[in-house]
Enzyme design. Structure first.
Site, short mmCIF file in Angstrom:
data_model
loop_
_atom_site.label_atom_id
_atom_site.label_comp_id
_atom_site.label_asym_id
_atom_site.label_seq_id
_atom_site.Cartn_x
_atom_site.Cartn_y
_atom_site.Cartn_z
N ASP A 1 0.83 -1.21 0.00
CA ASP A 1 0.00 0.00 0.00
C ASP A 1 0.86 1.26 0.00
OD1 ASP A 1 -2.41 1.37 -0.02
OD2 ASP A 1 -2.64 1.34 2.16
N HIS B 1 2.28 3.68 -9.08
CA HIS B 1 2.06 2.27 -9.41
C HIS B 1 3.24 1.72 -10.21
CE1 HIS B 1 -1.80 2.49 -7.62
NE2 HIS B 1 -2.39 3.20 -8.57
N LEU C 1 10.76 -20.44 -5.24
CA LEU C 1 9.82 -19.56 -4.53
C LEU C 1 8.47 -19.62 -5.24
CD1 LEU C 1 9.27 -17.05 -2.55
CD2 LEU C 1 9.85 -15.63 -4.51
C1 IPE Z 1 -5.39 -2.72 -0.17
O1 IPE Z 1 -5.05 -1.40 -0.46
C2 IPE Z 1 -5.41 -3.51 -1.41
C3 IPE Z 1 -4.14 -3.69 -2.10
C4 IPE Z 1 -2.96 -3.36 -1.63
C5 IPE Z 1 -4.23 -4.31 -3.38
P1 IPE Z 1 -6.17 -0.26 -0.52
O2 IPE Z 1 -5.44 1.01 -0.64
O3 IPE Z 1 -7.16 -0.56 -1.56
O4 IPE Z 1 -6.84 -0.41 0.91
P2 IPE Z 1 -7.93 0.46 1.68
O5 IPE Z 1 -9.18 0.44 0.86
O6 IPE Z 1 -7.37 1.83 1.81
O7 IPE Z 1 -8.08 -0.21 3.00
C1 IPE Z 2 -1.62 0.27 -3.39
O1 IPE Z 2 -1.41 1.62 -3.39
C2 IPE Z 2 -1.84 -0.27 -4.78
C3 IPE Z 2 -3.21 -0.74 -5.04
C4 IPE Z 2 -4.17 -0.78 -4.16
C5 IPE Z 2 -3.48 -1.20 -6.37
P1 IPE Z 2 -2.62 2.65 -3.36
O2 IPE Z 2 -2.99 2.95 -4.78
O3 IPE Z 2 -3.71 2.19 -2.50
O4 IPE Z 2 -1.91 3.92 -2.74
P2 IPE Z 2 -2.51 4.91 -1.64
O5 IPE Z 2 -2.96 4.07 -0.49
O6 IPE Z 2 -3.60 5.65 -2.30
O7 IPE Z 2 -1.34 5.77 -1.29
MG MG Z 3 -4.12 2.41 -0.51
#
Ligand code: IPE
Ligand code: IPE
Ligand code: MG
Length: 249
Positions: free
Chosen positions: A21, A38, A132
């Site tokens: 995240d 990303h 792995l």
């Molecule tokens: C959780 O991240 C899902 C992934 C890392 C794929 P999100 O950024 O979507 O989570 P929430 O919704 O903030 O909890």
């Molecule tokens: C995690 O990073 C990647 C996915 C959920 C695909 P986020 O896109 O949720 O990044 P934040 O949480 O908005 O910083």
């Molecule tokens: Mg996120």
């Protein structure tokens, strides 16, 4: 000196799961578009897969896209799908060479055809990997997975292939998409949030959690080893008391 030298190789987690995240916030703090975060996140995946493999971790599960992530703006969702295809296409040969086997968990049917096909090719190509197992959770949510399992169990009871009295915790394990995997020993969440976001709810019943403020694009091998070191300081009691655990060792 790398932290890898400090790890106790007799007490390694067999299975590490990561909620990757913080890509969006990583980009935002730099005045960049979320998509840049990303892209950087893919580089982090590359580093961490290599680091896990070097540390002899057997299973690494990466939460790449949740069921709830389908609710994001369509531009972001499409960008993530394209990035997935780009990364899988670019990495398959190296993964195969390095003995990494890819498998996927989640509602794969929901993915656009070109993503599903690329993923299936990558799974087939790397099927022989012994070093792995890299599990990609894609269009995954634990409540979705558990709902599917309940439906299948009901069907099998109805058709007589499963007896209701035989249903145990192991039966439920066997109906989940993770049936061939051990439960995660360590769950890492990057990006500062301390929640599980519908990830491996059943499987994490006794998993050790590790949270870090580091945004996923900045996560690297040393951060992974730091998490493993922290894991190695924990005492896993599974309901027992300390003295029993010491006695068993
Ligand atoms: C959780 O991240 C899902 C992934 C890392 C794929 P999100 O950024 O979507 O989570 P929430 O919704 O903030 O909890
Ligand atoms: C995690 O990073 C990647 C996915 C959920 C695909 P986020 O896109 O949720 O990044 P934040 O949480 O908005 O910083
Ligand atoms: Mg996120």
């Amino acid at each position: 000196m790398s932290l890898i030298d400090k790890l106790d190789h007799k007490r390694l987690p067999a299975h590490i799961a990561i909620i990757m995240d913080g890509n969006g916030r990583w980009a935002k703090t730099r005045g960049l578009d979320r998509s840049e975060g990303h892209k950087k996140g893919v580089e982090a995946i590359r580093r961490v897969v290599e680091a896990a493999s070097t540390a002899s971790i057997q299973y690494l599960t990466l939460y790449a896209f949740s069921t709830e992530n389908w609710r994001r703006p369509s531009d972001e969702v499409n960008g993530l799908m394209d990035l997935m295809v780009y990364a899988l296409t670019r990495e398959t040969a190296d993964l195969k060479k390095n003995g990494v086997r890819i498998i996927a968990i989640g509602n794969i049917e929901r993915l656009p055809d070109y993503v599903r096909e690329t993923l299936q090719e990558c799974i087939q190509e790397t099927a022989g990997g012994k070093r792995l197992t890299l599990v990609i959770a894609l269009s995954y949510s634990s409540k979705w997975e558990l709902t599917e399992a309940v439906k299948k169990i009901c069907n099998d009871v109805k058709s007589g292939t499963l007896q209701e009295e035989e249903i145990s915790e192991v039966t439920i394990d066997n109906y989940l998409s993770t049936h061939a995997l051990p439960d995660p020993d360590l769950l890492i969440r990057t990006g500062g949030e301390q929640r599980i976001s519908n990830f491996l709810l059943w499987q994490c019943a006794y998993t050790e959690f590790y949270f870090t403020d580091t945004f996923w694009p900045d996560f690297n091998d040393e951060e992974l080893y730091k998490a493993i070191l922290e894991f190695q300081k924990r005492e896993r009691r599974y309901g027992k008391i300390s003295e029993q655990i010491e006695y068993e060792q």
